[in-house]
Each structure stands twice: as C-alpha cells, then as structure tokens.
Design a protein around this motif. Sequence first.
Motif, short mmCIF file in Angstrom:
data_model
loop_
_atom_site.label_atom_id
_atom_site.label_comp_id
_atom_site.label_asym_id
_atom_site.label_seq_id
_atom_site.Cartn_x
_atom_site.Cartn_y
_atom_site.Cartn_z
N GLU A 151 -4.11 -10.54 6.94
CA GLU A 151 -4.36 -11.99 7.00
C GLU A 151 -3.06 -12.77 7.14
O GLU A 151 -3.04 -13.87 7.71
N ILE A 152 -1.98 -12.22 6.61
CA ILE A 152 -0.67 -12.88 6.74
C ILE A 152 -0.04 -12.44 8.07
O ILE A 152 0.06 -11.24 8.33
N PRO A 153 0.34 -13.36 8.93
CA PRO A 153 0.87 -12.99 10.24
C PRO A 153 1.98 -11.96 10.16
O PRO A 153 2.89 -12.07 9.34
N TYR A 154 1.88 -10.94 11.01
CA TYR A 154 2.91 -9.90 11.03
C TYR A 154 4.28 -10.50 11.31
O TYR A 154 5.31 -10.01 10.82
N GLU A 155 4.32 -11.57 12.13
CA GLU A 155 5.59 -12.21 12.45
C GLU A 155 6.27 -12.75 11.19
O GLU A 155 7.51 -12.64 11.05
N ASP A 156 5.49 -13.32 10.28
CA ASP A 156 6.05 -13.84 9.04
C ASP A 156 6.56 -12.69 8.17
O ASP A 156 7.61 -12.80 7.52
N GLN A 157 5.82 -11.61 8.15
CA GLN A 157 6.26 -10.44 7.39
C GLN A 157 7.57 -9.89 7.95
O GLN A 157 8.47 -9.49 7.20
N ALA A 158 7.67 -9.88 9.27
CA ALA A 158 8.89 -9.38 9.91
C ALA A 158 10.09 -10.28 9.61
O ALA A 158 11.22 -9.80 9.48
N LYS A 209 10.90 -21.48 -0.55
CA LYS A 209 9.61 -21.89 0.00
C LYS A 209 9.37 -21.37 1.41
O LYS A 209 8.26 -21.46 1.92
N ASN A 210 10.39 -20.82 2.05
CA ASN A 210 10.23 -20.32 3.41
C ASN A 210 9.73 -18.88 3.44
O ASN A 210 9.33 -18.38 4.49
N LEU A 211 9.75 -18.20 2.30
CA LEU A 211 9.29 -16.82 2.26
C LEU A 211 7.80 -16.78 2.57
O LEU A 211 7.03 -17.62 2.12
N SER A 212 7.35 -15.80 3.34
CA SER A 212 5.96 -15.78 3.78
C SER A 212 4.99 -15.65 2.62
O SER A 212 3.87 -16.16 2.67
N THR A 213 5.39 -14.96 1.56
CA THR A 213 4.48 -14.83 0.42
C THR A 213 4.28 -16.16 -0.29
O THR A 213 3.25 -16.37 -0.92
N THR A 214 5.23 -17.06 -0.18
CA THR A 214 5.06 -18.41 -0.71
C THR A 214 4.18 -19.24 0.22
O THR A 214 3.27 -19.93 -0.22
N ASN A 221 5.25 1.02 13.53
CA ASN A 221 3.91 0.44 13.52
C ASN A 221 3.37 0.19 12.12
O ASN A 221 2.22 -0.20 11.95
N ILE A 222 4.20 0.40 11.10
CA ILE A 222 3.82 0.10 9.73
C ILE A 222 3.96 -1.41 9.50
O ILE A 222 4.90 -2.03 10.00
N LYS A 223 3.05 -2.00 8.76
CA LYS A 223 3.13 -3.43 8.48
C LYS A 223 4.49 -3.74 7.83
O LYS A 223 4.92 -3.02 6.92
N PRO A 224 5.16 -4.79 8.29
CA PRO A 224 6.51 -5.09 7.79
C PRO A 224 6.60 -5.18 6.28
O PRO A 224 7.62 -4.79 5.70
N PHE A 225 5.56 -5.71 5.62
CA PHE A 225 5.59 -5.79 4.16
C PHE A 225 5.83 -4.42 3.53
O PHE A 225 6.55 -4.29 2.54
N PHE A 226 5.23 -3.40 4.10
CA PHE A 226 5.33 -2.08 3.51
C PHE A 226 6.68 -1.43 3.80
O PHE A 226 7.15 -0.60 3.01
#
Length: 286
Positions: free
Chosen positions: A176-183, A224-229, A124-129
């Motif tokens: 704010e950044i979709p969890y799906e993109d982080q995953a 350019k496909n990376l979510s942070t971009t 349940n931790i945000k994927p970024f972390f």
Amino acid sequence: MTKQLLLFAFTIISVFNLNAQELEKSLLWEISGNGLTESSYVYGTIHMTCDATLDEDVLKALDDTKLLVLEIDMDDPSMQMSMMKGIYMKEGKTIKDLVTEEEYLTISKFVKEQMGMPLDAMGNIKPFFITAMFYPKLLGCPVQSFEEELMKIAHEQEEEVLGLETVEEQLNVFDEIPYEDQATDLLRSAKDNLATDKASFQKLMELYDNEDIEGMILMMDEDKNLSTTKHKDKMLDNRNKNWISKISDHANKQPTFFGVGAAHLAGDNGIIKLLREAGYTVKASN
C-alpha cells in the motif's frame, strides 16, 4: 531469519512513527470494565533489543492471563512460507525501476559493503525489507526479541499464541505504501551509511528503557519526510482500528495478554485511546 525480518521492518515504525497523546510512563496497561470479569493486558514491545528480559509486572500479567496474542501468530508453521511470498515487489518491479542510475549505484555499494551481497541478487525485494536487513547493525549486540520471550513464557504455561492479523495482512501494508517512497528511505540510509538511523534508534532505545511514551511520541516531528510518517495511516492507524474488535473478542472470552509494538499504544488513533472510546478502562499497570 524471515520472521525476524518482518519484525525488523516494523521496527522502522517504532523509530519514526508515533502520534501525540498524554500518557503515563508505562509499557504495560491493564484493560478492565465494559463487562469484563477479569482484566486483560496490553504490553508495548520493541521488536529488537539487546536485552529482552521481562519485568516482574509483565511476568505477573502473563501469569494472570490465559492467552497470548501478538501482532501475528509467530507460532504458525506456515508463517515462513507466507513471508517468503510477500517480501517481493509486485508486477515484476525492481529497485532499478524506482531510482536513477546514480542512486542505484549508491544503494548497490551500500548493500555490498554492509551485506557482502550484490544488490542485483535482491533487487525485486520490497525496499522496506532491504532496509530492515541492516537494522540489527544499529544495536551493536546480538538481537533479542520481546516477542520470543513472551512466547517462551506462554509455552511454559501451555497457553496458545494467536495473532491480531495474518502475515499476509501485515505484508500488504508494504504494498500500500508506494515502492518509490520506500526506495527513498533506503537511499537515505545508504547515503549516510545508517548514521541517521543509528542516532534515531539510540534515542528510541533510551526512551523505551525509561518507558517514556510521551518522549517517544515527540520523535515523529523530527522527520516528517520519512515514508513511514507520511503513510502513518496505513502503518499504524488503520491497523489499530482493525484490532480493537479483535482485542475485545479475545478479552471477553478469557483474560488475554496482548503484545504489540510500542508505537501502537499512544496517539489519537492508538490502542489505549481507542479502547477507552470503546468503553474499557485502560490504566498503567506499573
């Protein structure tokens, strides 16, 4: 560890999110003019490194200023608790909700091999972390922090340490950044066992050591496909715009040393250009 985890998470921005603008090779920039009686400075850090030794010009700028302002107040005793509250996904989401069963098994195997922990224990931790937990492995050495070194000098000089934003404001970015993109980013790291991340980070470190801001900027075109971009407005642009009035307030009260991730310096919505648009003279200081 939680404090470092936040810095590691924002290292992802430094690796992949930089916007184009012609600037000199410098990490330290002097802020003057627009009514300031004494200069302030903004310094581009990298949030994890093998050697966080500060150059003489940086030490002089610290000596010539009376306040240290980082992205967040890392001296705040409540920081640890605030971070622990903010690293979890909202609405009971877990990694299993974001990926297919096969993808979950790929990520689970990766986490187990790298961390020795089952993914279910941190699902349940945000994927970024979760991704950020692996970033110290990119260095191949004990992690050092420029922010820690800057704070050490500030403490020696008996100066206060403040932040441009709160921990909560930083952590909100990852909602704010979709969890799906982080995953999706986490899955990519798992599939190639950090190979892409290691190559990008090695290139970044070489450019950073050369203070080559322009070279760092070109990296964004590589992925350019990376979510942070894709969500650079949330990761960088909006935060930079919010910081300008705060930088101005601090600089008008006393000469201030600002330490922020190097990714925030350049670009059309970077701190340097935004400060110039606000009427300040901002020039390379080394």
